[in-house]
Design an enzyme around this catalytic site. Structure first.
Site, mmCIF file in Angstrom:
data_model
loop_
_atom_site.group_PDB
_atom_site.id
_atom_site.type_symbol
_atom_site.label_atom_id
_atom_site.label_comp_id
_atom_site.label_asym_id
_atom_site.label_seq_id
_atom_site.Cartn_x
_atom_site.Cartn_y
_atom_site.Cartn_z
ATOM 1 N N ARG A 8 -1.506 -1.200 -0.409
ATOM 2 C CA ARG A 8 -1.926 -1.588 -1.825
ATOM 3 C C ARG A 8 -2.437 -0.736 -1.926
ATOM 4 O O ARG A 8 -3.109 -0.539 -3.337
ATOM 5 C CB ARG A 8 -3.174 -2.896 -1.286
ATOM 6 C CG ARG A 8 -2.684 -4.235 -0.967
ATOM 7 C CD ARG A 8 -3.421 -4.935 0.170
ATOM 8 N NE ARG A 8 -3.766 -5.044 0.995
ATOM 9 C CZ ARG A 8 -5.126 -5.716 1.350
ATOM 10 N NH1 ARG A 8 -5.886 -6.255 1.045
ATOM 11 N NH2 ARG A 8 -5.178 -5.539 3.175
ATOM 12 N N SER A 35 -8.884 -6.848 -3.659
ATOM 13 C CA SER A 35 -8.056 -6.524 -2.278
ATOM 14 C C SER A 35 -7.043 -6.348 -2.608
ATOM 15 O O SER A 35 -5.635 -5.816 -1.825
ATOM 16 C CB SER A 35 -7.685 -8.067 -2.109
ATOM 17 O OG SER A 35 -6.607 -8.227 -0.904
ATOM 18 N N GLU A 56 -3.145 -18.904 -10.872
ATOM 19 C CA GLU A 56 -2.338 -17.747 -10.936
ATOM 20 C C GLU A 56 -0.999 -18.192 -11.979
ATOM 21 O O GLU A 56 -0.385 -17.755 -12.722
ATOM 22 C CB GLU A 56 -1.151 -18.051 -9.639
ATOM 23 C CG GLU A 56 -2.394 -17.625 -7.952
ATOM 24 C CD GLU A 56 -3.573 -18.584 -8.002
ATOM 25 O OE1 GLU A 56 -3.642 -19.968 -8.507
ATOM 26 O OE2 GLU A 56 -4.440 -17.571 -6.875
ATOM 27 N N PHE A 81 -0.175 -17.515 -2.823
ATOM 28 C CA PHE A 81 0.307 -17.952 -4.515
ATOM 29 C C PHE A 81 0.620 -17.601 -5.805
ATOM 30 O O PHE A 81 0.813 -18.237 -6.683
ATOM 31 C CB PHE A 81 -1.828 -17.578 -4.801
ATOM 32 C CG PHE A 81 -2.984 -18.089 -3.528
ATOM 33 C CD1 PHE A 81 -2.428 -19.177 -2.789
ATOM 34 C CD2 PHE A 81 -3.505 -16.655 -3.408
ATOM 35 C CE1 PHE A 81 -3.580 -19.541 -1.924
ATOM 36 C CE2 PHE A 81 -4.528 -17.465 -2.100
ATOM 37 C CZ PHE A 81 -4.528 -18.084 -1.864
ATOM 38 N N HIS A 113 0.794 -9.638 0.833
ATOM 39 C CA HIS A 113 -0.064 -11.108 1.995
ATOM 40 C C HIS A 113 1.315 -12.241 2.164
ATOM 41 O O HIS A 113 0.919 -12.475 2.431
ATOM 42 C CB HIS A 113 -1.118 -11.530 2.013
ATOM 43 C CG HIS A 113 -3.049 -10.971 2.052
ATOM 44 N ND1 HIS A 113 -2.422 -9.580 1.671
ATOM 45 C CD2 HIS A 113 -3.519 -10.955 2.339
ATOM 46 C CE1 HIS A 113 -4.052 -9.366 1.495
ATOM 47 N NE2 HIS A 113 -4.223 -10.417 2.428
ATOM 48 N N ARG A 171 0.309 -7.032 4.354
ATOM 49 C CA ARG A 171 -1.343 -6.919 4.251
ATOM 50 C C ARG A 171 -2.038 -5.508 4.978
ATOM 51 O O ARG A 171 -2.666 -5.023 4.822
ATOM 52 C CB ARG A 171 -1.641 -8.175 5.339
ATOM 53 C CG ARG A 171 -3.356 -8.084 5.118
ATOM 54 C CD ARG A 171 -4.529 -9.461 6.148
ATOM 55 N NE ARG A 171 -4.165 -9.144 6.939
ATOM 56 C CZ ARG A 171 -5.096 -8.650 7.222
ATOM 57 N NH1 ARG A 171 -6.026 -8.204 7.048
ATOM 58 N NH2 ARG A 171 -5.465 -8.635 8.956
#
Lengths: 322, 555
Positions: A8, A35, A56, A81, A113, A171
């Site tokens: 990320r 995040s 979303e 999501f 994730h 993640r």
């Protein structure tokens, strides 16, 4: 000692670089921008950064509207999501609209994730269906990078190539597998290690497992070809057919349901072009559960996703062949 | 500048007929929701949208997103009228290989959003509006959402986002037709309040029960509430929305599903059913037979014309008929353009200015500037040249063009070349000059004759009956071919203007029904009459129609 890095963080840094080069690059987030590490992009380009809150469907459809006007939106949140929640928006607002020979709208759906390795958040958050969902929708290209080198190169590539992309990141920090000079092409797998007795095809965090399995097998005199199939759609049929022909057996490995994931995509190619024995390592059609970071290996082991399972599968194929 | 009323009206009428053509040829599709938004669409494509059919992706064009995508025939028909493709292509709707897909699709030029899955269009529009802001563009994004569609949670996600991002370059229409696929919206999922009983028109009538505007207001939107079939209200709301800064606007347009075709109106069944090919010609005639009421305010208190305009407006008049007399062309004097200017702010209802004056060509600009929407001049004081000049002045000011003939005047031969451009022909049925005269009976025959004459010469406008029209003769006037009805003492001269206008409408409805029964009979004798009448399921329509058919000897 293997070096680890955070996908990320690299994603966020790459976005800024790409954003500096191309003023049409914009970022859309859904309350997970901290995040996903896209916040720094928003700091640098406040007019090109839109946080739509925990919505979303709205995230994806607004991104589609932006893309319709020539923007290159990167829409990001957690895997659970995005494909998990927004199949309709992805299909009808992003993938379907086609004009002047341009298939789909130019939206980049980049999630974090993915898979079981999400860990502590539990089964609700462990998306193990996204490859299946995304690759069944026409016009969408599906990428699963194995390390941060791949993340950087693929984000850059997807910003340069027209069309909808889906990219799933892990993640946790991942080992660096590729050299900085490694070339990435959409639709081309990367042979990380050559071998002649069997091929192991993996994506994402299971690429390292494949390499570990190949090392174990080498000690037993079995030579494995290891392929990082980061581009699941389009998939590298040529490379797969060659591997089938030259090694006579293929094992796939993914942290995804074995139904309609990487294993299915590979077997579709192999069965049509050069049928050889295959084994698919992956989640056997069940949901995950919570596991702290130190326990993720136990969770993966419970679902049969380890280098040992891979090497056993290779041996199984070899015994059948003989 | 005028409303360009007739121009819009013609576009709306043509688009409605194309919807019938397309869905009939396809054997499926959604006429109901196409008709509830027909006037909105007509205003957009005739007046508000900046677009270029030859360059559909022109960067600075306004965007119209049809989020309630099942109403695609309503969009395609307007694109055809606007010139994006040949009108005959409407018959390929929903067929294999057609660019006119079952739902709006980029395959068709002019389509801005691939609709079909409900609840997405507003979010998509927000993306478009954000991009326009980023690029400093001045084009506007318009979105049409449905009321059934508003069940989708994403509509409200988008409502929050539109407000957060202060998208004043975005204007939404809510096509509030009270019907979704299964049933009335207020039964399936109330947007206002739950419907008790069976009569959905109750919800339309009672503003105290409307809640949906409050919902949007509470989301931070600029909310405008209108009758979505009134062109002047649509225009007023749009102008207001375009001037509103710092927040997006939503126009809650209360509409009637299936509007202008009686058997479709307010019947949930017509959400997604195509007309029967045998019935289609009757429907097309019905679409052509819409009528308008134009109260003449000089029949009231000349000392307080402001109040007469208010009475007409409260009575739900379609036009305000303004008789301008100069004391020369006619012996009397009424008022001039100065008065019209004073009256103009009272109501957005179109001003139907009837100039009974000498040398109208000299004065017509004053009446344009005073705020007229339709200007009618007398044939007796015009010739080809002066009428041509009037034509040009009115066209360039978006004012509709009318010609009037006195009882003893025939349609002048010099005016024949103007017929396709003529919006309105007033056939006087009294000698002009004062209110309260008796209808000259020979006008019936004259109107029938001229109506036929005009129909054969591509007349796209309407005939207005003016003089002595009242409840006793309005039906005959309709059957003669008149479609606009001036009421002086019969309307403004009455105590309850609203009541008398509704009585006029009832009579006219009866006349139209008679005409349509006649048409059905001529196409397929009693069998088709019965079949057509059977379609009228809502309320008392069917029994009323049966009675008319029996009385007229068609059953």
């Amino acid at each position: 000692m293997t070096e680890f890095a955070d996908m990320r963080t690299v994603y966020g840094e790459t976005l800024i670089k790409v954003g500096e080069e191309n003023p049409n690059v914009v970022v859309v987030g859904a309350d997970t921008t901290d995040s996903l590490k896209t916040k720094p992009f928003g700091k640098k380009f406040p007019n090109r950064f839109f946080n739509v809150g925990i919505a979303e469907g709205n995230l994806i459809t607004i991104a589609a509207g932006l893309a319709n006007e020539g923007k290159i939106p990167f829409a990001s949140t957690y895997a659970a999501f995005l494909p998990g929640r927004c199949v309709d928006q992805i299909r009808n607002a992003v993938a379907y609209p086609t004009r002047n020979g341009k298939n789909g709208l130019n939206v980049k759906m980049i999630v974090s994730h993915g898979g079981l390795s999400v860990g502590a958040d539990g089964g609700s958050h462990q998306q193990i269906e996204d490859i299946a969902i995304m690759r069944s929708i026409p016009n969408i290209r599906v990428l699963i990078p194995a390390d941060t080198v791949a993340v950087e190169k693929l984000v850059r590539l997807s910003s340069q190539l027209y069309g909808p992309f889906y990219m799933r990141m892990a993640r946790s920090k991942t080992p660096i597998i590729h050299s900085q000079t490694q070339e990435f092409q959409i639709g081309k797998g990367i042979v990380l290690q050559d071998g002649s007795d069997c091929a192991i095809v993996a994506c994402g965090i299971t690429v390292q497992m494949a390499l570990d399995a190949a090392n174990l097998l080498k000690q037993e005199g079995i030579s494995c070809r290891v392929i990082d199939m980061f581009s699941i759609k389009p998939i590298d049929s040529e490379l797969l057919e060659k591997a089938a022909r030259e090694t006579g057996g293929i094992v796939t490995c993914e942290e995804h349901n074995i139904m309609a994931g990487l294993g299915s995509a590979v077997s579709e190619v192999v069965s049509e072009n050069y049928p050889v024995p295959m084994r698919r390592i992956g989640v056997r059609d069940q949901f995950g559960e919570s596991a702290r970071d130190s326990e993720v290996s136990l969770l993966l082991e419970k679902h049969g996703i380890t280098s040992i399972h891979i090497s056993n599968a290779v041996k199984d194929i070899r015994s059948k062949k003989q | 500048m005028g409303l360009n009323y007739y121009h819009i009206l013609k576009g709306v009428r043509e688009a409605r007929k194309l919807v019938i053509k397309g869905t009939t040829a396809a054997g499926s599709g959604h006429p109901g929701g196409s008709f509830s938004m027909a006037e909105i669409m007509g205003c957009m494509y005739s007046k508000f949208l900046r677009y270029d059919p030859k360059n559909p992706l022109w960067q600075d064009r306004d965007r119209l997103v049809l989020s309630k995508g099942h109403a695609s025939p309503g969009l395609f028909s307007n694109l055809a009228v606007a010139g994006y493709f040949d009108k005959s292509e409407i018959e390929t709707l929903r067929k294999f290989g057609s660019k006119l897909q079952g739902h709006p699709d980029f395959k068709c030029p002019g389509v801005e959003f691939c609709g079909g899955s409900l609840g997405l269009g507003l979010s998509f529009s927000i993306g478009m509006a954000l991009a326009a802001k980023m690029d400093g563009k001045s084009h506007h994004i318009y979105t049409i959402i449905g009321d059934g569609e508003s069940d989708e949670g994403q509509v409200w996600e988008a409502a929050m986002a539109g407000s957060k991002f202060r998208l004043d370059n975005l204007t939404v229409f809510l096509d509030r037709n009270f019907i979704q696929q299964d049933d009335y919206t207020e039964r399936v999922m109330p947007l206002d309040e739950e419907l008790i009983g069976d009569d959905i028109s109750e919800m339309w009538k009672n503003a105290a029960r409307w809640r949906v505007g409050d919902k949007w207001r509470s989301f931070g939107w600029n909310v405008l509430e209108i009758d979505g079939h009134r062109i002047e209200q649509i225009e007023k709301a749009l102008n207001f929305a375009l001037q509103t800064k710092g927040t997006p606007s939503i126009i809650v347009a209360r509409t009637i599903k299936g509007k202008s075709v009686e058997h479709m109106e307010d019947n949930p069944k017509w959400h997604g059913v195509a007309p029967n090919p045998h019935i289609a010609p009757i429907i097309e005639l019905e679409i052509d037979c819409q009528f308008l009421i134009a109260p003449s305010i000089i029949a009231g208190d000349m000392a307080n014309l402001e109040n007469e305009v208010k009475r007409a407006s409260h009575g739900r008049a379609d036009f305000i008929h303004l008789d301008v007399m100069d004391g020369q062309f006619v012996p009397n004097k009424t008022f001039d353009h100065e008065k019209i200017k004073q009256l103009r702010p009272i109501t957005p209802i179109p001003f139907d200015t009837h100039l009974m004056i000498n040398e109208p060509v000299k004065h017509v600009r004053d009446y344009v500037n005073a705020g007229s929407d339709i200007i009618t001049v007398h044939a007796e004081v015009c010739d080809e040249s002066s009428f041509g000049e009037i034509h040009d002045v009115l066209r360039s000011s978006s004012v509709s063009l009318g010609l009037a003939i006195n009882p003893e005047t025939e349609f002048p031969s010099w005016a024949e070349k103007f017929i396709p451009d003529l919006d309105q022909l007033i056939i006087m049925s009294v000698v002009p000059g004062k209110s309260g005269q008796k209808y000259i009976e020979t006008t019936h025959e004259k109107t029938r004759r001229i109506s036929k004459f005009l129909a054969e010469r591509n007349f796209q406008g309407l005939i207005e009956a003016d003089g002595g029209v009242d409840l006793t003769n309005v039906e005959s006037c309709f059957l003669d071919g008149a479609r606009v009805f001036v009421g002086g003492s019969a309307i403004i001269g009455q105590k309850d203007v609203r009541f008398v206008i509704s009585e006029f409408r009832k009579r006219l409805m009866r006349a139209r029904r008679t005409l349509l029964i006649n048409k059905a009979y001529s196409l397929g004798s009693s069998e088709l009459v019965t079949k057509w009448i059977d379609l009228h399921e809502v309320g008392k329509k069917k029994s009323e129609l049966l009675q008319i058919a029996k009385e007229s000897g068609f059953l």
